[in-house]
Write an enzyme that holds these catalytic residues in place. Structure first.
Site, PDB file in Angstrom:
ATOM      1  CB  ALA A 119      -0.867  -0.012   1.240  1.00  0.00           C
ATOM      2  CB  SER A 218       7.280  -2.133   2.819  1.00  0.00           C
ATOM      3  OG  SER A 218       6.321  -1.900   1.803  1.00  0.00           O
TER       4      SER A 218
HETATM    5  N1  HPA Z   1       2.904   7.010   3.882  1.00  0.00           N
HETATM    6  C1  HPA Z   1       3.745   5.979   4.120  1.00  0.00           C
HETATM    7  N2  HPA Z   1       3.383   4.707   3.991  1.00  0.00           N
HETATM    8  C2  HPA Z   1       2.128   4.460   3.580  1.00  0.00           C
HETATM    9  C3  HPA Z   1       1.208   5.482   3.304  1.00  0.00           C
HETATM   10  C4  HPA Z   1       1.630   6.837   3.464  1.00  0.00           C
HETATM   11  O1  HPA Z   1       0.878   7.796   3.232  1.00  0.00           O
HETATM   12  N3  HPA Z   1       0.064   4.873   2.923  1.00  0.00           N
HETATM   13  C5  HPA Z   1       0.301   3.537   2.953  1.00  0.00           C
HETATM   14  N4  HPA Z   1       1.540   3.279   3.360  1.00  0.00           N
END
Ligand code: HPA
Length: 280
Positions: A119, A218
């Site tokens: 994500a 990640s």
């Molecule tokens: N920032 C960092 N890591 C993330 C984000 C974000 O906005 N959304 C999902 N992982």
């Protein structure tokens, strides 16, 4: 007691890879790493065999109770795949060599192509919530490398070329598949930050100026370790939120997980299209 960097070194990875190959001598050539909220993709595997990380020698123990990491071996559209569900992160206190250990083990067991998912927060205008971003490149701001430390030649080169980290053929195949499925998908640069706090709006403005299209915590360590082993890498982020300062509401981890669940079907459709082409 071996030194810290040797607890997840080559010989431990070899032991883990041997354990897996004893269970499945014809080990898959394609590996998939599932990111936050994307665990539902496991349901696309047929005839799955699922092995808890705790059974695999030296695999990291995942911290969250009830979310034990598992390696799933099965077929996706007839293509044998190895799926890692339960990534560990540097911000949880794991050492870089531990974070990349599972993907390295897949490489030693026979995986040649790895698809990393995560994500990410959207920075570019195209990086709207629910869209997919195929990595074209990355900025590593995590502040560490899984290759740091004494060089063990068995992994590959120490000074790994990162000028084409993301396989051109795989990127093209992913964008073509997204086009034919009318999925909202774009190519962009991923900035990896250490976390676990989300970024400040000033950090996001700086990342934008530096060329980042999306941000996460990640994937990049695994990309580096995979490239050292000469695996082909495709990385895809699901944009789960607009990055800090670009949306009105504050960021919440629950929102990231929920968006992952909503978006995992689009990612599944994309993989449905790409995976059969990786069989040859
Ligand atoms: N920032 C960092 N890591 C993330 C984000 C974000 O906005 N959304 C999902 N992982």
């Amino acid at each position: 007691m071996p030194a810290r960097h040797e607890q997840h070194g080559y010989s431990q990875a070899l032991r883990a890879a041997c354990y897996l190959k004893e269970r499945l001598p014809q080990f898959p050539r394609v590996g998939i790493v599932l990111g936050s909220g994307l665990g539902a993709l496991v349901s696309h595997l047929s005839d799955p065999v699922s092995i808890p990380y705790s059974r695999i020698p030296h695999f990291p123990r995942t911290a969250v109770e009830g979310h034990a990491g598992r390696l799933h071996l099965g077929r996706w559209k007839d293509l044998p795949v190895a799926m890692l569900a339960g990534r560990v992160h540097l911000y949880e206190g794991y050492a870089p060599a531990e974070v990349v250990f599972p993907v390295r083990v897949l490489g030693l067991a026979g995986v040649q192509t790895v698809i990393l998912t995560c994500a990410a927060g959207g920075i570019a205008p195209a990086a709207d919530v629910g869209r997919l971003m195929v990595f074209s490149d990355h900025l590593n701001f995590i502040g560490s490398s899984p290759l740091a430390g004494p060089h063990d030649k068995r992994w590959g080169e120490q000074f790994v070329d990162m000028s084409q980290a993301y396989d051109t053929r795989l990127r093209r195949a992913a964008m073509k598949a997204a086009g034919s499925l009318a999925l909202k998908c774009f190519e962009g640069v991923y900035a990896a930050m250490p976390g676990p706090q989300y970024e400040t709006p000033a950090e996001i403005r700086a990342l934008k100026r530096l060329g980042a299209d999306a941000v996460g915590m990640s994937t990049v360590p695994e990309v580096i370790a995979s490239r050292q082993l000469n695996m082909h890498v495709l990385a895809i982020a699901l944009i789960s939120n607009r990055a800090a300062g670009l949306a009105r509401q504050p960021l919440r981890h629950g929102e990231v997980l929920a968006a992952g669940m909503r978006g995992s079907e689009d990612l599944a459709r994309l993989l449905d299209r790409i995976l059969p082409g990786l069989g040859g």
